[in-house]
Structure formats: C-alpha cells, structure tokens
Design an enzyme around this catalytic site. Sequence first.
Site, PDB file in Angstrom:
ATOM      1  N   PHE A 132       0.848  -1.199   0.000  1.00 35.98           N
ATOM      2  CA  PHE A 132       0.000   0.000   0.000  1.00 35.98           C
ATOM      3  C   PHE A 132       0.885   1.252   0.000  1.00 35.98           C
ATOM      4  O   PHE A 132       1.873   1.310   0.730  1.00 35.98           O
ATOM      5  CB  PHE A 132      -0.874  -0.041   1.249  1.00 35.98           C
ATOM      6  CG  PHE A 132      -2.029   0.909   1.228  1.00 35.98           C
ATOM      7  CD1 PHE A 132      -3.069   0.736   0.332  1.00 35.98           C
ATOM      8  CD2 PHE A 132      -2.087   1.963   2.115  1.00 35.98           C
ATOM      9  CE1 PHE A 132      -4.147   1.604   0.329  1.00 35.98           C
ATOM     10  CE2 PHE A 132      -3.162   2.836   2.118  1.00 35.98           C
ATOM     11  CZ  PHE A 132      -4.195   2.655   1.220  1.00 35.98           C
ATOM     12  N   ASP A 211       1.569  -6.340   7.179  1.00 34.91           N
ATOM     13  CA  ASP A 211       0.421  -5.446   7.154  1.00 34.91           C
ATOM     14  C   ASP A 211      -0.799  -6.299   6.801  1.00 34.91           C
ATOM     15  O   ASP A 211      -0.872  -6.884   5.716  1.00 34.91           O
ATOM     16  CB  ASP A 211       0.630  -4.329   6.123  1.00 34.91           C
ATOM     17  CG  ASP A 211      -0.504  -3.309   6.140  1.00 34.91           C
ATOM     18  OD1 ASP A 211      -1.636  -3.689   6.484  1.00 34.91           O
ATOM     19  OD2 ASP A 211      -0.249  -2.141   5.797  1.00 34.91           O
ATOM     20  N   TYR A 236     -11.461  -0.878   9.840  1.00 33.53           N
ATOM     21  CA  TYR A 236     -12.653  -0.352   9.148  1.00 33.53           C
ATOM     22  C   TYR A 236     -12.968  -1.125   7.874  1.00 33.53           C
ATOM     23  O   TYR A 236     -13.954  -0.853   7.227  1.00 33.53           O
ATOM     24  CB  TYR A 236     -12.517   1.148   8.849  1.00 33.53           C
ATOM     25  CG  TYR A 236     -11.208   1.555   8.198  1.00 33.53           C
ATOM     26  CD1 TYR A 236     -10.994   1.372   6.844  1.00 33.53           C
ATOM     27  CD2 TYR A 236     -10.174   2.106   8.957  1.00 33.53           C
ATOM     28  CE1 TYR A 236      -9.795   1.732   6.259  1.00 33.53           C
ATOM     29  CE2 TYR A 236      -8.973   2.469   8.385  1.00 33.53           C
ATOM     30  CZ  TYR A 236      -8.782   2.281   7.025  1.00 33.53           C
ATOM     31  OH  TYR A 236      -7.593   2.629   6.455  1.00 33.53           O
ATOM     32  N   LYS A 237     -12.093  -2.067   7.493  1.00 35.12           N
ATOM     33  CA  LYS A 237     -12.365  -2.863   6.296  1.00 35.12           C
ATOM     34  C   LYS A 237     -13.178  -4.096   6.714  1.00 35.12           C
ATOM     35  O   LYS A 237     -14.333  -3.959   7.100  1.00 35.12           O
ATOM     36  CB  LYS A 237     -11.051  -3.198   5.602  1.00 35.12           C
ATOM     37  CG  LYS A 237     -10.394  -1.927   5.019  1.00 35.12           C
ATOM     38  CD  LYS A 237      -8.981  -2.110   4.502  1.00 35.12           C
ATOM     39  CE  LYS A 237      -8.445  -0.760   4.001  1.00 35.12           C
ATOM     40  NZ  LYS A 237      -6.999  -0.740   3.812  1.00 35.12           N
ATOM     41  N   ARG A 386     -12.466  -3.231  -8.406  1.00 34.01           N
ATOM     42  CA  ARG A 386     -12.173  -4.167  -7.327  1.00 34.01           C
ATOM     43  C   ARG A 386     -13.476  -4.593  -6.656  1.00 34.01           C
ATOM     44  O   ARG A 386     -14.267  -3.755  -6.234  1.00 34.01           O
ATOM     45  CB  ARG A 386     -11.244  -3.471  -6.325  1.00 34.01           C
ATOM     46  CG  ARG A 386     -10.514  -4.406  -5.411  1.00 34.01           C
ATOM     47  CD  ARG A 386      -9.498  -3.658  -4.582  1.00 34.01           C
ATOM     48  NE  ARG A 386     -10.127  -2.648  -3.741  1.00 34.01           N
ATOM     49  CZ  ARG A 386      -9.506  -2.039  -2.728  1.00 34.01           C
ATOM     50  NH1 ARG A 386      -8.243  -2.320  -2.460  1.00 34.01           N
ATOM     51  NH2 ARG A 386     -10.130  -1.133  -2.006  1.00 34.01           N
TER      52      ARG A 386
HETATM   53  C1  LIG Z   1      -6.163   0.422   4.014  1.00 33.75           C
HETATM   54  C2  LIG Z   1      -4.722   0.175   4.206  1.00 33.75           C
HETATM   55  C3  LIG Z   1      -3.943   1.008   5.024  1.00 33.75           C
HETATM   56  C4  LIG Z   1      -4.570   2.219   5.643  1.00 33.75           C
HETATM   57  O1  LIG Z   1      -3.816   2.845   6.588  1.00 33.75           O
HETATM   58  P1  LIG Z   1      -4.494   3.947   7.513  1.00 33.75           P
HETATM   59  O2  LIG Z   1      -3.383   4.479   8.294  1.00 33.75           O
HETATM   60  O3  LIG Z   1      -5.547   3.255   8.321  1.00 33.75           O
HETATM   61  O4  LIG Z   1      -5.151   4.966   6.642  1.00 33.75           O
HETATM   62  C5  LIG Z   1      -2.617   0.676   5.235  1.00 33.75           C
HETATM   63  N1  LIG Z   1      -2.073  -0.414   4.645  1.00 33.75           N
HETATM   64  C6  LIG Z   1      -2.796  -1.226   3.832  1.00 33.75           C
HETATM   65  C7  LIG Z   1      -2.183  -2.430   3.217  1.00 33.75           C
HETATM   66  C8  LIG Z   1      -4.137  -0.933   3.577  1.00 33.75           C
HETATM   67  O5  LIG Z   1      -4.850  -1.710   2.771  1.00 33.75           O
END
Ligand SMILES: *Cc1c(COP(=O)(O)O)cnc(C)c1O
Length: 426
Positions: A132, A211, A236-237, A386
């Site tokens: 990400f 992660d 939140y996912k 997606r």
């Molecule tokens: C959604 C996501 C994040 C989001 O990070 P936040 O700090 O919560 O905004 C980080 N890493 C991955 C792999 C994600 O999919």
Amino acid sequence: MPSNYKYSFTKEFAVQLDYEDPLAGFRNEFVIENPDLIYLDGNSLGRLPKRTVQRLQDFTERQWGERLIRSWNEGWLNAPMRTGGKVAQLVGAAQDEVIVTDSTSTNLFKLVVAALQYMPDKKKIVTDDLNFPSDIYILQQICAFMGNQYHLEVLHSPDGMSVPTELITSAVDGQTALLTLSHTAYKSGFTYDMGAITELAHQAGALVLWDLCHSAGAVPIALNDANADLAVGCTYKYLNGGPGSPAFLYVRRSLQDRLSNPIAGWFSQKNQFAFNLNYEPAADIRRFMVGSPFIMQLYAVEAGVEVLLEAGMERLRAKSVSQTDYLIALWEEWLEPLGYALKSPRESAQRGSHISLGHKEGMRIDKALIEEMNVIPDFREPDNIRLGIAPIYTRYVDIYEAVIRMRQVVTDHIYEKYSSERLEVT
Ligand SMILES: *Cc1c(COP(=O)(O)O)cnc(C)c1O
C-alpha cells in the site's frame, strides 16, 4: 472439461447457494437499508453492524452522558487491550500481544522504527511494489529521518499481481533488518504464505512486519504459528469498525520488552497516572500506545470483531473461497468476452477475499455501476474494478446480480455516458 463445469449460470443456482449457506443468517446482523444495493466495497469500508448502533447509543447516552469521567474506570481505560484481545483471536495471537490503537500508518511507523533500532547493525529494509502506498511513504520517510543510512529495496512484481518467493529469498540477506509486506495485496488480492516467508526471513536474520489490512477478517491468520514478529492492520475494512476506526498492532511477546516506541506518549508509560517526568515504558503491549485512545470507536471495533468471531474465521474463509471462485466462473462466462481481465490470482490459496477485474474503460464502468446500476465496487488505478467479497454479509445472489449488471453496462454502452475523470474517493 471447462473449469466452469460445476456452475450453472442461472439466478436459481445463486439462490440455492444462499439457501445452503450456513452463514447466511449473519447478514441479519447488519444494517441493510436498501436490499437492491449490491455492496462490494466491504474491503474499503465494512457495513454497519446492528449491535454497533446499540453500543454507540449506550456509549453516548449512558457512558458519556451520565457516567462522565467515571467511565474511564468502567471500561474505557481497558478498551484498547480488551478489544486487542478479541482481534488477537481473529489473527492467531495471544490476547496480550495485540492492542487497538492509532492508525495503521502510525502503528507502522512506530514498529518499523522500533525494529530498526533493535537491529542497529543492519541497514536494509525490503518490501515490494504491491504494498500500500502509505506503507511505502512511511518507509521512505523513516529512511530520510534516520539520516539516510538505510537502503529501502522495493521489489518489483513482474506481473503486477504477485511476487515470486525467489525474489524475496534473494533480496533478504544478512544486511536486512526488516522485511515488511502486505499479507494480502490491496489491488490484486495476492496473499503471501505467511509462515514460509517469515521463516525465510528469519533464516537470514531479519525481522518481519506484516500489514494485515486486507487479510484480517478475510483470511485465517496464524501469527503465532507463523512465528511472526510484528504486524499492523486496520479495523474499518473487513472488521466493520466504521470510518476512521483505530487500527491494531501485534508484537510477539518475546519482543515486547526489547523494542522501544519512538512516539513515547503518556499512554505508553508504566504507571501513567503517577505523572512521573522520567520515561519508563510499560512492560506490556501498552508500551506501543501513544496518547488518549479513540474510545468511542473502540466500542464500534469491539462490536464488529465480535460478529466475525461468532461466525468463525474458518467458516468465513470457506465461504469466501466459494464466493470468489463463483465470481471467477461468472467472469469467465460473461465478462471475459467483453474485455474484462482477471487481475487476481486464479488459485484460491493465493488470494484474499477480493477480486480485481481490469477493463480499459474501468473508470467509466465503475461510475456507471455506482450511478445507475446500484452496484458499489471500488476502483484502483490504472483500470481495476475491485470487487470485495465480505462473506459475513455478501450473498451469492449479490455476486450474480453484480456480474449481470457489469455485463449490461458494457453490452448496452451505458458507461459511454460517463467521463473517465477519477472520483475523489473510490
Ligand atoms: C487500508 C490500508 C492502510 C490504511 O492505513 P491507515 O493508516 O488506516 O489509513 C494501510 N495499509 C494497507 C495495506 C491498507 O490496505
């Protein structure tokens, strides 16, 4: 024999699959305002559990409204640990190895710096370009902020979808302090074998940070069995904690008192209410907190995680595999001939719970689906539509209908009405 032989492409077949689904009742645990809306974005923002509405009502009216500051001793202070203990059950860790605090990005910063300081003689960090962007930015800035003594190696995925294990084996060497990867890649859904990758990094003497944002609540995770060192993930996912809900972090117990938190706020201090001016870190996982926790949203996270624990990760995974396989079969039958390309691994063992379909008109199709077809997928550059399957509430008929509507958007040229300019949030 075609790979699709076991599927029938009728709506009755989808209805039958829902009828036989042992988890079907869990959909009832969620607020579903519009049953015709096909929501395939639970991997960006999970749905609202009904029990969360009640918890937050109790939180605001009673805990905050009536009890006021007394609530800190009636559940608030312990909420990060208590909720962490529940997340721990989902990710195969001991209860005192996980805490819910801060955002994923902040947690990543803390744990990466802590890991680098623990390995002062090694100057290399390895990640991949499926990770990400926020993770990559944070790694780049950590390198800059630590005086550019570190080399960040970003492995390149040859097909944009997956990374062969050999690439990792050859990059992680005796100079490597840390390997950090997304367990499930946010675009393709490619999922690493956590145990095997962790082991090869350990053999080279490196620590591993996973992660789990796109895998927590989507695939069974066994942090302890995999010997994992460190992990972060959001709530939140797939955990349905609501927008902006705090993230979690995991630190293997044997590392907890050896790592130090670079953002040593008062919530990481031993006996924080002694207000001592000399920093002395908490002996447990609380040493990785910073400041005041996001209490209200912790109650939402707790409720969301409970629903998943009741369904059980193994059963959720079985349904997710069945649903993503079904989606791929429908794609092959109806969407592939219309220019949609499969951009996720075909092999279920190598993917999480979302499927990306590329199309040269991807952005316009995405807009048409949202604007007039009552389907909400999301879009990831350059052309990925997606489709997130959240097995706790997604039905087989939802998948069937989504594919029918994705077909119609192209066959009836509906997407042509829309511009290819991107939306701000997708
Ligand atoms: C959604 C996501 C994040 C989001 O990070 P936040 O700090 O919560 O905004 C980080 N890493 C991955 C792999 C994600 O999919």
